[in-house]
Every structure is written in structure tokens, then in C-alpha cells.
Design a protein around this motif. Structure first.
Motif, short mmCIF file in Angstrom:
data_model
loop_
_atom_site.label_atom_id
_atom_site.label_comp_id
_atom_site.label_asym_id
_atom_site.label_seq_id
_atom_site.Cartn_x
_atom_site.Cartn_y
_atom_site.Cartn_z
N CYS A 1 -3.54 -0.28 -3.64
CA CYS A 1 -4.53 1.06 -4.05
C CYS A 1 -3.24 1.45 -4.94
O CYS A 1 -2.88 0.98 -5.70
CB CYS A 1 -3.50 2.10 -2.82
SG CYS A 1 -1.63 2.09 -2.38
N THR B 1 -1.12 -5.52 -4.11
CA THR B 1 -1.16 -4.15 -4.24
C THR B 1 -2.53 -3.24 -3.20
O THR B 1 -3.78 -4.02 -4.35
CB THR B 1 -0.70 -3.36 -5.13
OG1 THR B 1 -2.12 -3.51 -6.74
CG2 THR B 1 0.40 -3.02 -5.60
N ASP C 1 -9.17 4.53 0.22
CA ASP C 1 -8.38 4.91 1.51
C ASP C 1 -9.10 5.55 2.53
O ASP C 1 -9.67 6.50 2.59
CB ASP C 1 -7.38 5.59 0.98
CG ASP C 1 -5.88 5.59 2.47
OD1 ASP C 1 -6.25 5.26 3.59
OD2 ASP C 1 -5.14 7.13 1.86
N CYS D 1 1.10 -1.27 -0.25
CA CYS D 1 -0.29 -0.59 -0.26
C CYS D 1 1.08 1.38 -0.08
O CYS D 1 1.97 1.40 -0.10
CB CYS D 1 -0.96 0.34 0.98
SG CYS D 1 -2.72 0.47 0.95
N THR D 2 0.85 1.48 0.29
CA THR D 2 1.13 3.73 0.17
C THR D 2 2.15 3.64 1.18
O THR D 2 3.32 4.08 1.23
CB THR D 2 0.06 5.09 -0.09
OG1 THR D 2 -0.88 4.60 -1.40
CG2 THR D 2 0.79 6.29 -0.38
N ASP E 1 -1.98 3.43 -6.49
CA ASP E 1 -0.33 4.62 -5.90
C ASP E 1 1.04 3.72 -5.80
O ASP E 1 1.83 3.06 -6.40
CB ASP E 1 -0.41 5.43 -5.03
CG ASP E 1 0.41 6.09 -4.62
OD1 ASP E 1 1.33 6.74 -5.63
OD2 ASP E 1 1.13 6.55 -3.46
N ALA E 2 0.22 2.83 -4.82
CA ALA E 2 1.65 1.65 -4.72
C ALA E 2 1.27 0.92 -6.30
O ALA E 2 2.42 -0.10 -6.31
CB ALA E 2 0.44 0.07 -3.77
N GLY F 1 4.59 -0.39 2.41
CA GLY F 1 4.56 0.67 1.93
C GLY F 1 5.27 0.86 1.25
O GLY F 1 6.61 0.81 1.28
N ILE F 2 4.90 1.59 -0.14
CA ILE F 2 5.88 3.08 -0.78
C ILE F 2 7.16 3.87 0.12
O ILE F 2 8.14 4.51 0.02
CB ILE F 2 5.57 3.69 -1.72
CG1 ILE F 2 5.12 2.15 -2.86
CG2 ILE F 2 6.03 4.33 -2.39
CD1 ILE F 2 4.02 2.88 -2.99
N GLU F 3 6.65 4.12 1.00
CA GLU F 3 6.31 5.34 2.23
C GLU F 3 5.63 5.22 3.44
O GLU F 3 5.19 3.52 3.40
CB GLU F 3 5.69 6.75 2.38
CG GLU F 3 5.94 7.22 0.57
CD GLU F 3 4.86 8.20 0.38
OE1 GLU F 3 3.73 8.68 1.20
OE2 GLU F 3 4.57 8.65 -0.32
N LYS G 1 3.60 2.58 -8.48
CA LYS G 1 5.27 2.98 -8.05
C LYS G 1 5.49 1.60 -7.55
O LYS G 1 6.86 1.69 -7.39
CB LYS G 1 5.18 3.99 -6.89
CG LYS G 1 4.68 5.45 -7.13
CD LYS G 1 5.25 5.98 -5.90
CE LYS G 1 4.51 7.30 -6.31
NZ LYS G 1 4.06 7.73 -5.10
#
Length: 138
Positions: free
Chosen positions: A81, A79, A104, A8-9, A83-84, A37-39, A87
Motif C-alpha cells: 500500500c 510494500t 485496501d 502494509c499499513t 502508506d507503507a 505493518g507500520i502500525e 513510511k
């Protein structure tokens, strides 16, 4: 042992709930389960609360960044979301992927109870998806 990775993000809500349900529903003898997460946005307390309402304790979870070693050896990357998905690093050839386009819950507005209702709705969608996933493997 099949490795599943939920991405996820921020690894704060959806992927944490998915990891919690997967660890409680899928057999630990067959599956190794992680989320990232990516972050890292920290674990959302509303996610912890609504999971506890359904008997799943994720209070000891924490936000993690993608571990490329785990990612590159995963059998399935899910994934949660857009965004994930956008990216996500290039998947290794042996890895299958699924995308669950869940809204979200952290973006929910209104009173705390209204926000919790959004979290519960997303939680219930995730639980159904994990049960379907379990059925797929049996």
C-alpha cells in the motif's frame, strides 16, 4: 536462504494474505517469509475467511510491527500500500524492493457478502503476484 518481507499499513489484510500465499507457494527451503505493518490493526477475520476458502490457513497469524533486524537483512521488501511505501524505513543497499499498489479490502462497504467479494478480488490479485514472483525466482 532469501528473506522476503511484506509490509502494509496495519498488517491486518493484504500483507497477511501475501505472507500466507508466499508460505504455501514459495519453497521453504529457499525463502524465509514474514509480514509486518507500520502500525498493528489486528488480523482481519474477512482475510482469514477468504484465504481459508482457497485452502490457506492464516488464522494463527497476528499483526506485527516492522522488525528492523529482519527488515535490514531482507533480500526483498514488498510494500502492498502507498502508506507503507511512503513510511518505509530507508532500505539497506543490498535489498531489492517491489511495490504492489493493492486496494485496501478493509475499506469495503456494503453487505458482508459484498465486502467478502472485495476481499476475494484482492486475494486473487495477491495470489497471482506471488505465483509471478515464484516464476521470477525459477
Amino acid at each position: 536462504m532469501k528473506k522476503i518481507y511484506f509490509l502494509c499499513t496495519g498488517n491486518s489484510c493484504r500483507s497477511q494474505m501475501a505472507e500466507g500465499y508466499a508460505k504455501s507457494i514459495l519453497s521453504p527451503d529457499i525463502f524465509e517469509i514474514e509480514s509486518a505493518g507500520i502500525e498493528t490493526h489486528g488480523l482481519n477475520p474477512n482475510a482469514v475467511k477468504v484465504m481459508a476458502e482457497d485452502g490457506v490457513d492464516i488464522s494463527s497469524h497476528y499483526s506485527k510491527l516492522i522488525d528492523l533486524r529482519y527488515f535490514n537483512t531482507s533480500d526483498l521488501v514488498i510494500t502492498l500500500c502507498g502508506d507503507a511505501k511512503d513510511k518505509c524505513p530507508m532500505l539497506p543497499p543490498q535489498t531489492k524492493s517491489l511495490h504492489w499498489p493493492l486496494s485496501d479490502p478493509a475499506q469495503a462497504t456494503g453487505t458482508l457478502e459484498e465486502q467478502l467479494e472485495v476481499f476475494r478480488k484482492v486475494r486473487d490479485e495477491i495470489k497471482k503476484l506471488i505465483i509471478d514472483l515464484n516464476d521470477h525466482f525459477h
